[in-house]
Design a protein around this motif. Sequence first.
Motif, PDB file in Angstrom:
ATOM      1  N   UNK A  44      74.523  65.915  14.187  1.00 31.14           N
ATOM      2  CA  UNK A  44      73.517  64.880  13.902  1.00 31.14           C
ATOM      3  C   UNK A  44      72.109  65.307  14.298  1.00 31.14           C
ATOM      4  N   UNK A  45      71.980  66.479  14.912  1.00 35.50           N
ATOM      5  CA  UNK A  45      70.644  66.797  15.431  1.00 35.50           C
ATOM      6  C   UNK A  45      70.087  68.121  14.899  1.00 35.50           C
ATOM      7  N   UNK A  73      64.306  56.322  17.814  1.00 36.64           N
ATOM      8  CA  UNK A  73      65.078  55.089  18.070  1.00 36.64           C
ATOM      9  C   UNK A  73      66.507  55.207  17.566  1.00 36.64           C
ATOM     10  N   UNK A  74      66.710  56.098  16.591  1.00 35.79           N
ATOM     11  CA  UNK A  74      68.055  56.283  16.047  1.00 35.79           C
ATOM     12  C   UNK A  74      68.754  57.483  16.690  1.00 35.79           C
ATOM     13  N   UNK A  75      68.049  58.151  17.594  1.00 35.43           N
ATOM     14  CA  UNK A  75      68.645  59.319  18.261  1.00 35.43           C
ATOM     15  C   UNK A  75      68.644  60.564  17.385  1.00 35.43           C
ATOM     16  N   UNK A  76      67.757  60.600  16.387  1.00 35.08           N
ATOM     17  CA  UNK A  76      67.667  61.771  15.497  1.00 35.08           C
ATOM     18  C   UNK A  76      66.359  62.523  15.767  1.00 35.08           C
ATOM     19  N   UNK A  77      66.340  63.856  15.516  1.00 39.53           N
ATOM     20  CA  UNK A  77      65.061  64.566  15.672  1.00 39.53           C
ATOM     21  C   UNK A  77      64.079  64.185  14.572  1.00 39.53           C
ATOM     22  N   UNK A  78      62.776  64.211  14.931  1.00 39.04           N
ATOM     23  CA  UNK A  78      61.745  63.914  13.921  1.00 39.04           C
ATOM     24  C   UNK A  78      61.661  65.072  12.929  1.00 39.04           C
ATOM     25  N   UNK A 125      67.541  63.403   7.973  1.00 38.54           N
ATOM     26  CA  UNK A 125      68.493  63.449   9.088  1.00 38.54           C
ATOM     27  C   UNK A 125      69.781  64.138   8.633  1.00 38.54           C
ATOM     28  N   UNK A 126      70.230  65.098   9.429  1.00 39.78           N
ATOM     29  CA  UNK A 126      71.372  65.912   8.990  1.00 39.78           C
ATOM     30  C   UNK A 126      72.644  65.079   8.834  1.00 39.78           C
ATOM     31  N   UNK A 127      72.745  63.943   9.567  1.00 40.60           N
ATOM     32  CA  UNK A 127      73.967  63.140   9.467  1.00 40.60           C
ATOM     33  C   UNK A 127      74.100  62.447   8.109  1.00 40.60           C
TER      34      UNK A 127
END
Length: 355
Positions: A229-230, A254-259, A217-219
Motif C-alpha cells: 500500500x505504500x 489521512x488515509x495512510x498513503x504516501x503523497x 495510490x498503489x493499493x
Amino acid sequence: MAESSKPKEQVVTPWTAQAGEGEQKIDYDRLIVQFGSNRIDESLLQRIEAVTKKPAHHFLRRKVFFSHRDVPDILTAYEQNKPFFLYTGRGPSSESMHLGHLIPFLFTKYLQDVFDVPLVIQMTDDEKFMWKDLQLEEAHRLAYENAKDIIACGFDVNKTFIFSNLDYMSCCPAFYRNVLRIQKCVTCNQAKGIFGFQDTDCIGKMAFPAVQAAPSFSSTFPDIFGDNKDIRCLIPCAIDQDPYFRMTRDVAPRLGFPKPALLHSTFFPALQGPQSKMSASDPTSSIFLTDTPSQIKNKINKYAFSGGRDTKEEHEKYGGNTEVDVSYQYLTFFMEDDERLAEIKQVRLEGTAQY
Ligand code: TYM
C-alpha cells in the motif's frame, strides 16, 4: 468560466489556460508561486542526470517540464532501490489526441525508459461523459481510440497498464474502495474552493476528482502491486492537472498513503499563440495526430501566430520574437538538436525569416 472568454487575470485550471489581459503568454513563474510548487532548477537537473546516468531529456533542459513536487524524494527512493511507479492519464474528448496531449506521454516514455518502472494510464471516459456533450458509449469508444495514440508512444508492454475508468471501476473493487475513501475526506466546500464547482453543476462533477486521485495510490492496483500500500507514485502531467493532485496530496496522509510526487509541464501553445494552450475544445487551435501533412501545412499557414513585427521595416530593425512565434515554439518541443534550434532562433532574431 466559459472556455472562450478572455479573463483580466491569468487563469489556469483543468479546463482553461489563458494569459491575462494584455499579456503575450502564460506566466509560469507566477503559477509556481500561486500553486505552491517547486521550480526544477539546475541542481535538480544535475541530480536527475547523476541518478539516471543519462543526459536530461530536452524537455527538462528547455524547461518544458519546469515545476515539481517531491521529485528529490523519488530520486532518493530510486537510489535506495525502493520501488515507485508512474501514473498519467487522458480525458478522451476527441477522436484522436493533439500534439499538446503528446507532451506528458513522450516524457513519461523517457521516465519509464530511464527508471524501468511500472506505469498506469487512466482514461477518464467517465469524466468526459460528465463534462462534455457525449453519450457513455461514445466516451468509452473515444478512450479506446485515444489509447491507440498512447500505445504508439512505445511504452514497455510488460510494465504498462492502460485502463478505461468505465471498465476498470466495474471490475476492480480496490479502485472503487479507494475512490470512496478519498470522497469521504473532501468536503463540498473544499471541492468548490479547489475546482470552482458551482451549485448548478451536476453532482457527478463534484464526485469525479476522487476518481482521478485514486490511481496515485498503489493499493488501487492489487493485480500489479499485491498488498503493497505504500509504493510511491510519480505523476507527469501539464500544470493544469495540479489541482487534482493538490487535493490528493492533502488526503493521502489521512488515509495512510504516501503523497504522489509530480512533474509539471508548460503548455504546448495553441496555433493562435502562447496566450493559451492547444485544446481539443477548439479544433482551430490544434494539430491532431491523425491530421495529414497537407492538413497540418494548411493549419500552420492559416492560423499559426508569427513572431513577426507589424511592418517589414520594423521586422528588419527589431527582428522576430521567438518567445511568441508559434512555429519556433513548436520546434523547441520537437527539435532535439540544440545547435540546429539555436541556428533557427538566430535567423528569426535577425529578421531574415519569411513571415
Ligand atoms: P487531458 O485529456 O485534458 O490531457 C491529457 C494530458 O495532456 C496534458 N495537456 C497538455 N500538455 C501540454 N500542452 C497542452 N496543450 C496540453 N493539453 C493537455 C494534460 O495536462 C494531461 O497531462 N483529467 C485528465 C485525465 C487524467 C490525467 C490523470 C492527466 C486522468 N488522470 C493523471 C494527468 C495525470 C484530462 O482530462 O487530461
